[in-house]
Write a protein that holds these residues in place. Structure first.
Motif, mmCIF file in Angstrom:
data_model
loop_
_atom_site.group_PDB
_atom_site.id
_atom_site.type_symbol
_atom_site.label_atom_id
_atom_site.label_comp_id
_atom_site.label_asym_id
_atom_site.label_seq_id
_atom_site.Cartn_x
_atom_site.Cartn_y
_atom_site.Cartn_z
ATOM 1 N N ARG A 1 0.817 -1.202 0.000
ATOM 2 C CA ARG A 1 0.000 0.000 0.000
ATOM 3 C C ARG A 1 0.856 1.260 0.000
ATOM 4 O O ARG A 1 0.337 2.359 0.058
ATOM 5 C CB ARG A 1 -0.931 0.015 1.209
ATOM 6 C CG ARG A 1 -1.991 -1.052 1.145
ATOM 7 C CD ARG A 1 -2.940 -0.901 2.279
ATOM 8 N NE ARG A 1 -2.194 -0.823 3.538
ATOM 9 C CZ ARG A 1 -2.523 -1.451 4.639
ATOM 10 N NH1 ARG A 1 -3.583 -2.210 4.668
ATOM 11 N NH2 ARG A 1 -1.812 -1.333 5.733
ATOM 12 N N GLY A 2 2.134 1.120 -0.006
ATOM 13 C CA GLY A 2 3.011 2.274 -0.044
ATOM 14 C C GLY A 2 3.485 2.749 1.316
ATOM 15 O O GLY A 2 4.171 3.736 1.419
ATOM 16 N N ASP B 1 8.393 5.499 6.674
ATOM 17 C CA ASP B 1 7.233 6.361 6.922
ATOM 18 C C ASP B 1 6.810 6.298 8.388
ATOM 19 O O ASP B 1 6.557 7.329 9.021
ATOM 20 C CB ASP B 1 6.046 5.965 6.038
ATOM 21 C CG ASP B 1 6.289 6.203 4.569
ATOM 22 O OD1 ASP B 1 7.100 7.087 4.225
ATOM 23 O OD2 ASP B 1 5.656 5.506 3.756
ATOM 24 N N VAL B 2 6.725 5.086 8.917
ATOM 25 C CA VAL B 2 6.302 4.894 10.303
ATOM 26 C C VAL B 2 7.295 5.567 11.252
ATOM 27 O O VAL B 2 6.901 6.249 12.206
ATOM 28 C CB VAL B 2 6.143 3.391 10.628
ATOM 29 C CG1 VAL B 2 5.873 3.169 12.103
ATOM 30 C CG2 VAL B 2 5.034 2.786 9.774
ATOM 31 N N VAL B 3 8.574 5.390 10.987
ATOM 32 C CA VAL B 3 9.607 5.987 11.834
ATOM 33 C C VAL B 3 9.538 7.514 11.779
ATOM 34 O O VAL B 3 9.622 8.185 12.815
ATOM 35 C CB VAL B 3 11.006 5.478 11.424
ATOM 36 C CG1 VAL B 3 12.113 6.276 12.091
ATOM 37 C CG2 VAL B 3 11.142 3.998 11.750
ATOM 38 N N LEU B 4 9.358 8.075 10.586
ATOM 39 C CA LEU B 4 9.285 9.536 10.461
ATOM 40 C C LEU B 4 8.047 10.111 11.155
ATOM 41 O O LEU B 4 8.127 11.159 11.809
ATOM 42 C CB LEU B 4 9.305 9.948 8.988
ATOM 43 C CG LEU B 4 10.651 9.790 8.285
ATOM 44 C CD1 LEU B 4 10.509 10.009 6.781
ATOM 45 C CD2 LEU B 4 11.693 10.730 8.872
ATOM 46 N N VAL B 5 6.921 9.433 11.034
ATOM 47 C CA VAL B 5 5.705 9.884 11.722
ATOM 48 C C VAL B 5 5.930 9.868 13.230
ATOM 49 O O VAL B 5 5.616 10.840 13.934
ATOM 50 C CB VAL B 5 4.488 9.015 11.321
ATOM 51 C CG1 VAL B 5 3.315 9.230 12.269
ATOM 52 C CG2 VAL B 5 4.084 9.320 9.881
ATOM 53 N N VAL C 1 0.506 13.809 4.116
ATOM 54 C CA VAL C 1 -0.021 12.613 4.784
ATOM 55 C C VAL C 1 0.769 12.291 6.040
ATOM 56 O O VAL C 1 0.209 12.159 7.137
ATOM 57 C CB VAL C 1 -0.043 11.402 3.822
ATOM 58 C CG1 VAL C 1 -0.456 10.133 4.544
ATOM 59 C CG2 VAL C 1 -0.967 11.685 2.651
ATOM 60 N N ARG C 2 2.095 12.180 5.907
ATOM 61 C CA ARG C 2 2.907 11.843 7.082
ATOM 62 C C ARG C 2 2.846 12.958 8.124
ATOM 63 O O ARG C 2 2.826 12.683 9.326
ATOM 64 C CB ARG C 2 4.345 11.555 6.674
ATOM 65 C CG ARG C 2 4.493 10.264 5.876
ATOM 66 C CD ARG C 2 5.918 9.922 5.587
ATOM 67 N NE ARG C 2 6.570 10.963 4.802
ATOM 68 C CZ ARG C 2 7.635 10.772 4.040
ATOM 69 N NH1 ARG C 2 8.169 9.568 3.954
ATOM 70 N NH2 ARG C 2 8.162 11.751 3.366
ATOM 71 N N GLY C 3 2.816 14.229 7.677
ATOM 72 C CA GLY C 3 2.714 15.340 8.620
ATOM 73 C C GLY C 3 1.414 15.293 9.401
ATOM 74 O O GLY C 3 1.394 15.460 10.621
ATOM 75 N N LEU D 1 8.144 13.813 -0.441
ATOM 76 C CA LEU D 1 7.077 14.295 0.438
ATOM 77 C C LEU D 1 5.851 13.424 0.223
ATOM 78 O O LEU D 1 5.396 13.255 -0.893
ATOM 79 C CB LEU D 1 6.746 15.756 0.124
ATOM 80 C CG LEU D 1 7.862 16.758 0.381
ATOM 81 C CD1 LEU D 1 7.447 18.144 -0.109
ATOM 82 C CD2 LEU D 1 8.207 16.816 1.852
ATOM 83 N N LYS D 2 5.354 12.844 1.312
ATOM 84 C CA LYS D 2 4.171 11.986 1.226
ATOM 85 C C LYS D 2 3.061 12.590 2.022
ATOM 86 O O LYS D 2 3.226 13.189 3.019
ATOM 87 C CB LYS D 2 4.475 10.588 1.755
ATOM 88 C CG LYS D 2 5.335 9.773 0.828
ATOM 89 C CD LYS D 2 5.441 8.366 1.361
ATOM 90 C CE LYS D 2 6.278 7.502 0.443
ATOM 91 N NZ LYS D 2 6.417 6.147 0.916
#
Length: 193
Positions: free
Chosen positions: A7-8, A13-17, A59-61, A192-193
């Protein structure tokens, strides 16, 4: 069943969030400054909201801010002054807190689809600043001020005028977020996601 990778969603991503949620929480360790005009303190946490959107994308922000809001809702003392719990949402700061999620989303969208496409350094920095102001100030205030009026019984006009006392400090935070985000964009090629 789809695996997260399909799903991308990546581990990065998880770590950055989680990292940016931790930054927002850490900014809450700076004691809040209360002013007598409105029952909302000045905190550094909106700086984290602007940074999350400008550095991570929409999204991540928004997810980073949503994680902080969730941690607040379950009662963890992650807000400035060690506040947390569902009661925060009913109080005068509840609208501002909820506004962090769309604030980071708008900041991230503007950076991703406008600022990131600019090549000149000062033009890009100006676009990032505009994104931080639009998302981190305008959107957050658009949700925070009406809720402040409802929860405190202040007329909307008085709540709006009282909220303007935060603008100079928030503009300084927007400049700081811009400098950091612009530096990160120049140093790292992060999608940027």
């Amino acid at each position: 069943m789809n695996r997260p990778q399909e799903r991308g969603i990546t581990t990065r991503d998880v770590v950055l969030v989680a990292l940016f949620a931790a930054i927002i929480v850490a900014l809450g360790l700076v004691p809040p400054i209360t002013i007598g005009i409105v029952p909302v303190p000045i905190t550094l946490q909106t700086l984290g909201v602007m940074l999350a959107g400008a550095v991570l994308g929409p999204v991540r922000g928004a997810l980073a801010c949503g994680l902080v809001v969730l941690l607040t809702a379950i009662g963890l003392p992650v807000l400035a002054g060690g506040r947390g719990g569902l009661g925060v949402f009913a109080g005068p700061t509840g609208g501002y807190l909820v506004g962090w999620i769309p604030g980071a989303l708008v900041t991230g969208l503007m950076v991703k689809y406008w600022a990131a496409r600019l090549t000149r350094g000062w033009a890009k920095a100006g676009a990032i600043l505009a994104a931080c102001v639009a998302g981190g100030i305008v959107v957050v205030y658009a949700l925070g001020i009406p809720w402040l009026s409802v929860s405190s019984g202040l007329p909307l006009r008085e709540a709006a005028l009282g909220g303007m006392v935060f603008v100079p400090g928030d503009l300084i935070k927007a400049v700081a977020a811009t400098l950091v985000a612009h530096g990160v964009a120049r140093s790292y090629s992060m999608e940027l996601k």
